[in-house]
Design a protein around this motif. Sequence first.
Motif, mmCIF file in Angstrom:
data_model
loop_
_atom_site.group_PDB
_atom_site.id
_atom_site.type_symbol
_atom_site.label_atom_id
_atom_site.label_comp_id
_atom_site.label_asym_id
_atom_site.label_seq_id
_atom_site.Cartn_x
_atom_site.Cartn_y
_atom_site.Cartn_z
ATOM 1 N N ARG A 67 0.852 -1.184 0.000
ATOM 2 C CA ARG A 67 0.000 0.000 0.000
ATOM 3 C C ARG A 67 0.888 1.234 0.000
ATOM 4 O O ARG A 67 1.955 1.237 0.598
ATOM 5 C CB ARG A 67 -0.893 0.026 1.255
ATOM 6 N N GLY A 110 2.123 4.965 0.977
ATOM 7 C CA GLY A 110 2.118 5.915 2.073
ATOM 8 C C GLY A 110 2.941 7.135 1.669
ATOM 9 O O GLY A 110 3.200 7.350 0.488
ATOM 10 N N LYS A 135 2.907 4.864 7.037
ATOM 11 C CA LYS A 135 3.052 3.537 6.438
ATOM 12 C C LYS A 135 1.713 2.822 6.485
ATOM 13 O O LYS A 135 1.009 2.870 7.488
ATOM 14 C CB LYS A 135 4.127 2.749 7.185
ATOM 15 N N LYS A 136 1.387 2.124 5.404
ATOM 16 C CA LYS A 136 0.101 1.429 5.306
ATOM 17 C C LYS A 136 0.323 0.024 4.760
ATOM 18 O O LYS A 136 1.218 -0.198 3.951
ATOM 19 C CB LYS A 136 -0.828 2.167 4.344
ATOM 20 N N ASP A 161 -2.245 -3.754 3.990
ATOM 21 C CA ASP A 161 -3.447 -4.570 4.184
ATOM 22 C C ASP A 161 -3.001 -5.981 4.523
ATOM 23 O O ASP A 161 -2.292 -6.616 3.742
ATOM 24 C CB ASP A 161 -4.304 -4.589 2.917
ATOM 25 N N LYS A 192 -6.691 -3.354 7.844
ATOM 26 C CA LYS A 192 -5.922 -2.224 7.338
ATOM 27 C C LYS A 192 -5.082 -1.661 8.486
ATOM 28 O O LYS A 192 -5.618 -1.198 9.469
ATOM 29 C CB LYS A 192 -6.849 -1.153 6.783
ATOM 30 N N ARG A 248 -2.206 1.034 9.818
ATOM 31 C CA ARG A 248 -1.643 2.347 9.522
ATOM 32 C C ARG A 248 -0.677 2.744 10.631
ATOM 33 O O ARG A 248 -0.995 2.581 11.810
ATOM 34 C CB ARG A 248 -2.732 3.404 9.423
ATOM 35 N N THR A 263 2.177 5.992 11.795
ATOM 36 C CA THR A 263 2.928 7.218 11.556
ATOM 37 C C THR A 263 4.182 7.082 12.401
ATOM 38 O O THR A 263 4.097 6.805 13.595
ATOM 39 C CB THR A 263 2.137 8.470 11.969
ATOM 40 N N GLN A 307 -5.315 1.154 13.733
ATOM 41 C CA GLN A 307 -5.711 -0.051 13.027
ATOM 42 C C GLN A 307 -7.230 -0.133 12.984
ATOM 43 O O GLN A 307 -7.897 0.133 13.962
ATOM 44 C CB GLN A 307 -5.191 -1.298 13.735
#
Length: 196
Positions: free
Chosen positions: A49, A51, A76-77, A79, A90, A92, A94, A129
């Motif tokens: 994903r 970012g 940052k991402k 799945d 998902k 996520r 920072t 999350q």
Amino acid sequence: MKFLSLTVAFLLAGLFASAQVLPSFQLGIKAGANFSKFDSDNTFSSENRAGFYGGLWARVGAAGVYFQPELYVSGKKADLVSDATGEVNKVRFTSLDVPLLVGTKFGAAGIGVRLNTGPMFSLILDENQSFSQAAGSVFRADFKNQALAWQFGAGLDIKKLSFDARYELGLSKINKAGYPGTKLNLFTVGLGYRIL
């Protein structure tokens, strides 16, 4: 051992490259995109994903060899897909990232090619999350506040602009004990501008 061998190879290449001989200091800003993927112990799979990241870089060097510390905020991402249920989570982050790179640069007339490598320290600033109901406890892992990775990269400088592409290999597991081991790998591309 591979990391040490690559670092030594970059340094030796810099000694023989046609590059700036006098010591120099540069400072700049940079921003770009990252593509995250979790590497786990066969409990789930992960899809890349996109970012973002942005921050500052400095470069000190001479005779074609340089040290480049950086400081940037990175989103940052990924799945995560459960191998057992197929449910998607998902994830996520920072984080505040601090790469400490050693590299070589060669070129002339304001145009130069760079190769670099080095460790990257990451501090998680925010964790968000979204859990799917059926994911169960597989994804209910808390993540550590820090991570260690190793970056390999190449760049192109044209006057005050710089273009970078890097691969970041996660070295430490970022989830806490009791859950499947998970490392985060990234591919990043970025654009920088030299201020000094």
